[in-house]
Write a protein that holds these residues in place. Structure first.
Motif, PDB file in Angstrom:
ATOM      1  N   ARG A 129       0.816  -1.209   0.000  1.00  0.00           N
ATOM      2  CA  ARG A 129       0.000   0.000   0.000  1.00  0.00           C
ATOM      3  C   ARG A 129       0.855   1.266   0.000  1.00  0.00           C
ATOM      4  O   ARG A 129       0.492   2.264  -0.633  1.00  0.00           O
ATOM      5  CB  ARG A 129      -0.957  -0.007   1.194  1.00  0.00           C
ATOM      6  CG  ARG A 129      -2.104  -0.987   1.027  1.00  0.00           C
ATOM      7  CD  ARG A 129      -3.221  -0.735   2.016  1.00  0.00           C
ATOM      8  NE  ARG A 129      -4.338  -1.642   1.786  1.00  0.00           N
ATOM      9  CZ  ARG A 129      -5.472  -1.607   2.464  1.00  0.00           C
ATOM     10  NH1 ARG A 129      -5.627  -0.704   3.445  1.00  0.00           N
ATOM     11  NH2 ARG A 129      -6.449  -2.455   2.202  1.00  0.00           N
ATOM     12  N   VAL A 130       1.974   1.251   0.693  1.00  0.00           N
ATOM     13  CA  VAL A 130       2.874   2.412   0.647  1.00  0.00           C
ATOM     14  C   VAL A 130       3.387   2.604  -0.767  1.00  0.00           C
ATOM     15  O   VAL A 130       3.437   3.725  -1.283  1.00  0.00           O
ATOM     16  CB  VAL A 130       4.042   2.244   1.632  1.00  0.00           C
ATOM     17  CG1 VAL A 130       5.095   3.337   1.415  1.00  0.00           C
ATOM     18  CG2 VAL A 130       3.535   2.298   3.064  1.00  0.00           C
ATOM     19  N   LEU A 131       3.748   1.508  -1.411  1.00  0.00           N
ATOM     20  CA  LEU A 131       4.233   1.603  -2.788  1.00  0.00           C
ATOM     21  C   LEU A 131       3.155   2.173  -3.709  1.00  0.00           C
ATOM     22  O   LEU A 131       3.404   3.130  -4.452  1.00  0.00           O
ATOM     23  CB  LEU A 131       4.668   0.224  -3.285  1.00  0.00           C
ATOM     24  CG  LEU A 131       5.011   0.121  -4.775  1.00  0.00           C
ATOM     25  CD1 LEU A 131       6.197   1.010  -5.119  1.00  0.00           C
ATOM     26  CD2 LEU A 131       5.278  -1.326  -5.166  1.00  0.00           C
ATOM     27  N   GLU A 132       1.964   1.607  -3.663  1.00  0.00           N
ATOM     28  CA  GLU A 132       0.928   1.969  -4.632  1.00  0.00           C
ATOM     29  C   GLU A 132       0.278   3.312  -4.344  1.00  0.00           C
ATOM     30  O   GLU A 132      -0.051   4.059  -5.272  1.00  0.00           O
ATOM     31  CB  GLU A 132      -0.140   0.873  -4.667  1.00  0.00           C
ATOM     32  CG  GLU A 132       0.376  -0.462  -5.213  1.00  0.00           C
ATOM     33  CD  GLU A 132      -0.692  -1.546  -5.195  1.00  0.00           C
ATOM     34  OE1 GLU A 132      -1.786  -1.299  -4.622  1.00  0.00           O
ATOM     35  OE2 GLU A 132      -0.436  -2.633  -5.739  1.00  0.00           O
ATOM     36  N   ARG A 133       0.074   3.653  -3.078  1.00  0.00           N
ATOM     37  CA  ARG A 133      -0.707   4.841  -2.750  1.00  0.00           C
ATOM     38  C   ARG A 133       0.129   6.059  -2.356  1.00  0.00           C
ATOM     39  O   ARG A 133      -0.377   7.186  -2.415  1.00  0.00           O
ATOM     40  CB  ARG A 133      -1.696   4.516  -1.618  1.00  0.00           C
ATOM     41  CG  ARG A 133      -2.697   3.447  -2.000  1.00  0.00           C
ATOM     42  CD  ARG A 133      -3.715   3.215  -0.896  1.00  0.00           C
ATOM     43  NE  ARG A 133      -4.624   2.116  -1.227  1.00  0.00           N
ATOM     44  CZ  ARG A 133      -5.617   1.707  -0.446  1.00  0.00           C
ATOM     45  NH1 ARG A 133      -5.822   2.326   0.722  1.00  0.00           N
ATOM     46  NH2 ARG A 133      -6.394   0.710  -0.814  1.00  0.00           N
ATOM     47  N   LEU A 134       1.370   5.847  -1.932  1.00  0.00           N
ATOM     48  CA  LEU A 134       2.206   6.979  -1.519  1.00  0.00           C
ATOM     49  C   LEU A 134       3.396   7.207  -2.448  1.00  0.00           C
ATOM     50  O   LEU A 134       3.655   8.328  -2.872  1.00  0.00           O
ATOM     51  CB  LEU A 134       2.714   6.764  -0.089  1.00  0.00           C
ATOM     52  CG  LEU A 134       1.672   6.785   1.030  1.00  0.00           C
ATOM     53  CD1 LEU A 134       2.327   6.521   2.384  1.00  0.00           C
ATOM     54  CD2 LEU A 134       0.927   8.103   1.058  1.00  0.00           C
ATOM     55  N   VAL A 135       4.116   6.144  -2.767  1.00  0.00           N
ATOM     56  CA  VAL A 135       5.361   6.299  -3.529  1.00  0.00           C
ATOM     57  C   VAL A 135       5.104   6.370  -5.032  1.00  0.00           C
ATOM     58  O   VAL A 135       5.662   7.236  -5.724  1.00  0.00           O
ATOM     59  CB  VAL A 135       6.347   5.162  -3.194  1.00  0.00           C
ATOM     60  CG1 VAL A 135       7.590   5.241  -4.077  1.00  0.00           C
ATOM     61  CG2 VAL A 135       6.735   5.227  -1.720  1.00  0.00           C
ATOM     62  N   ALA A 136       4.268   5.488  -5.569  1.00  0.00           N
ATOM     63  CA  ALA A 136       4.027   5.479  -7.016  1.00  0.00           C
ATOM     64  C   ALA A 136       3.489   6.807  -7.543  1.00  0.00           C
ATOM     65  O   ALA A 136       3.901   7.252  -8.622  1.00  0.00           O
ATOM     66  CB  ALA A 136       3.091   4.328  -7.392  1.00  0.00           C
ATOM     67  N   PRO A 137       2.575   7.495  -6.838  1.00  0.00           N
ATOM     68  CA  PRO A 137       2.140   8.804  -7.341  1.00  0.00           C
ATOM     69  C   PRO A 137       3.268   9.816  -7.439  1.00  0.00           C
ATOM     70  O   PRO A 137       3.303  10.624  -8.371  1.00  0.00           O
ATOM     71  CB  PRO A 137       1.089   9.240  -6.312  1.00  0.00           C
ATOM     72  CG  PRO A 137       0.590   7.985  -5.701  1.00  0.00           C
ATOM     73  CD  PRO A 137       1.785   7.071  -5.670  1.00  0.00           C
ATOM     74  N   VAL A 138       4.216   9.776  -6.493  1.00  0.00           N
ATOM     75  CA  VAL A 138       5.341  10.712  -6.533  1.00  0.00           C
ATOM     76  C   VAL A 138       6.291  10.353  -7.664  1.00  0.00           C
ATOM     77  O   VAL A 138       6.704  11.211  -8.459  1.00  0.00           O
ATOM     78  CB  VAL A 138       6.096  10.714  -5.187  1.00  0.00           C
ATOM     79  CG1 VAL A 138       7.310  11.638  -5.261  1.00  0.00           C
ATOM     80  CG2 VAL A 138       5.162  11.156  -4.062  1.00  0.00           C
ATOM     81  N   ILE A 139       6.628   9.080  -7.764  1.00  0.00           N
ATOM     82  CA  ILE A 139       7.548   8.634  -8.811  1.00  0.00           C
ATOM     83  C   ILE A 139       6.968   8.908 -10.198  1.00  0.00           C
ATOM     84  O   ILE A 139       7.665   9.374 -11.104  1.00  0.00           O
ATOM     85  CB  ILE A 139       7.852   7.127  -8.648  1.00  0.00           C
ATOM     86  CG1 ILE A 139       8.775   6.911  -7.448  1.00  0.00           C
ATOM     87  CG2 ILE A 139       8.497   6.561  -9.899  1.00  0.00           C
ATOM     88  CD1 ILE A 139      10.188   7.384  -7.657  1.00  0.00           C
ATOM     89  N   GLY A 140       5.688   8.636 -10.370  1.00  0.00           N
ATOM     90  CA  GLY A 140       5.074   8.849 -11.676  1.00  0.00           C
ATOM     91  C   GLY A 140       4.786  10.302 -11.963  1.00  0.00           C
ATOM     92  O   GLY A 140       5.007  10.777 -13.077  1.00  0.00           O
TER      93      GLY A 140
END
Length: 478
Positions: free
Chosen positions: A156-167
């Motif tokens: 969930r950290v990957l999909e909801r917090l980190v992925a939006p920033v990276i993308g």
């Protein structure tokens, strides 16, 4: 025409390199393929209002850009975001305020209320266990962002917090982006502190602001920065030629010889290539094959921006703060990010009101499209798609009746993908470059994404003038 130093590329990195050499007393010639210098720091008019068509802000974490702006006489044009708004994260879980005290989306306090709102209790509890995990977990060389974050903090950290920033910020895919290249502070902190959460706590301290507010901009647009650098170079005697692509580079015994698209041959004792990595690789293929092959692959991500000038009183409440980052796969939204520019920047709101007195509530909203592996939406119908996405993100009905004007802006080479092995490849490249002290390679593909990163790389010891006293082949800087 010749100079002591020839710079190919008039983006920020090229302008800064030219400025450094000019300050050391060298004659500088700069060639830029486009019609204007500045690269991805650009502006255009929309309904007679100046807007940023590229970079719209810079990080203030190191203070380097503020200091440069002051040196260039731009201190009074430095502006801060409107206080108290924050930004939002949009995912399948809904629209939530972006957690404070986070870095690259990694939270300093996983059990804080704002983090729980995005992750839910299961995701927050999983992230809170991260400091108890062995430091070696996920820390192997070349590991991707997705591998490190999911193993240490959970899906969930990957999909909801980190992925939006990276993308949204870096235009990369966490599954194919090297963690150490995308987040060097976190990678170093993981080795030193044994935990990503403890690293963010160390770096962010007791900060309660979101990452989107730890920035400054310039009024009326960020284009004031390259414009000031250009004027300083011209005042110092540099020759700047726009609309002049370089097509080939040759190495002679004592000089570099550059051929332009117009058939000219220019010779220089010191060459600076401030070009994208693929162009740099091609230019050096015959002149310096060892260096050419050492340049890492860093494919570009195409980005398509849509600027919407709206007359929408409902947006006066700033429903998504300064803007939002959108998680991949969020139902019903194709944009990866939205900036509510007139909410984020008071000077933008003021400019809109002054230029468009006939509008009741003018607002500037900018959306971006284009993740690695995704097809860009067609330009035809894109404004309507952007209106629908903006309505979903801002939770405000927006239709053509609210639209006063719009612009679609394409960037094909601005964002670079740092694939696994990127950091190691850059280290090998630096070692190879040491054999050619009269050749410099600069740009965001080496320094990292962002104006602050480019300036910090320019100010680093490896690009200082301590190794260069004159533009001869045996002297100069790597």
């Amino acid at each position: 025409m010749s100079g002591d130093v020839l710079v190919i590329g008039g983006g920020l990195a090229g302008l800064l390199a030219a400025r450094r050499h000019q300050a050391a007393g060298r004659r500088v010639v700069l060639l830029e393929a486009a019609d204007e210098v500045g690269g991805a720091i650009a502006a255009q008019d929309l309904a007679d209002c100046p807007i940023n068509s590229g970079a719209e802000a810079y990080s203030i974490s190191a203070g380097a850009v503020d200091a440069l702006a002051a040196e260039l006489g731009l201190e009074e044009q430095i502006v801060s975001p409107r206080e108290g708004l924050g930004s939002r994260l949009v995912s399948a879980a809904g629209v939530h305020r972006a957690p404070a005290a986070a870095l690259l989306g990694v939270p300093a306090r996983p059990l804080a209320r704002d983090v729980r709102a995005v992750l839910g209790w299961p995701g927050a509890l999983r992230a809170a266990l991260e400091p108890l995990l062995p430091a070696r977990l996920g820390s192997r060389d070349g590991a991707t962002v997705a591998q490190v974050i999911q193993r240490r903090l959970g899906r969930r950290v990957l999909e909801r917090l980190v992925a939006p920033v990276i993308g949204g910020v870096h235009s990369t895919d966490p599954a194919s982006t090297e963690f150490a290249a995308a987040a060097p502070q976190l990678a170093t902190g993981l080795r030193e502190h044994g935990s990503l959460v403890r690293t963010v706590r160390h770096l962010r301290g007791r900060s309660t602001s979101s990452a989107g507010t730890r920035v400054h901009s310039l009024a009326p647009t960020m284009a004031a920065l390259p414009a000031a650098l250009r004027e300083q170079l011209l005042a110092g005697g540099a020759l700047l030629r726009t609309g002049t692509p370089a097509t080939s580079v040759e190495r002679t015994e004592h000089t570099w010889r550059v051929r332009t698209a117009g058939g000219e041959h220019l010779e220089t004792a010191h060459l600076v290539l401030a070009c994208p990595p693929d162009i740099t690789r091609d230019l050096l293929a015959e002149a310096a094959p060892a260096i050419s092959t050492a340049i890492p692959q860093a494919p570009s991500a195409r980005v398509r921006l849509v600027a919407l000038l709206l007359d929408a009183p409902a947006l006066d409440a700033f429903p998504s703060g300064t803007g939002a980052l959108v998680a991949p796969g969020t139902p019903g939204i194709r944009a990866k990010a939205l900036t509510h520019a007139s909410a984020k920047w008071e000077h933008v709101a003021r400019q809109l009101h002054e230029a468009l007195p006939e509008l009741t509530a003018p607002h500037l909203v900018r959306l971006s499209y284009g993740r690695p592996g995704e097809e860009l939406p067609d330009r035809e119908g894109l404004v309507d798609l952007a209106l629908a996405d903006a309505a979903a993100i801002l939770r405000t009905p927006l239709t053509r009746k609210h639209l006063h004007d719009a612009a679609v802006i394409d960037w094909d080479r601005a964002m670079r993908q740092r694939l696994p092995g990127h950091r190691a490849a850059l280290t090998r490249l630096t070692e190879t470059l040491a054999a050619e002290p009269t050749l410099e390679l600069v740009g965001s593909w080496r320094s990292g994404t962002g104006i602050d990163a480019i300036l910090r790389a320019e100010n680093a010891p490896t690009t200082s003038d301590s190794a260069a006293t004159s533009p001869t082949r045996k002297e100069g800087n790597p």
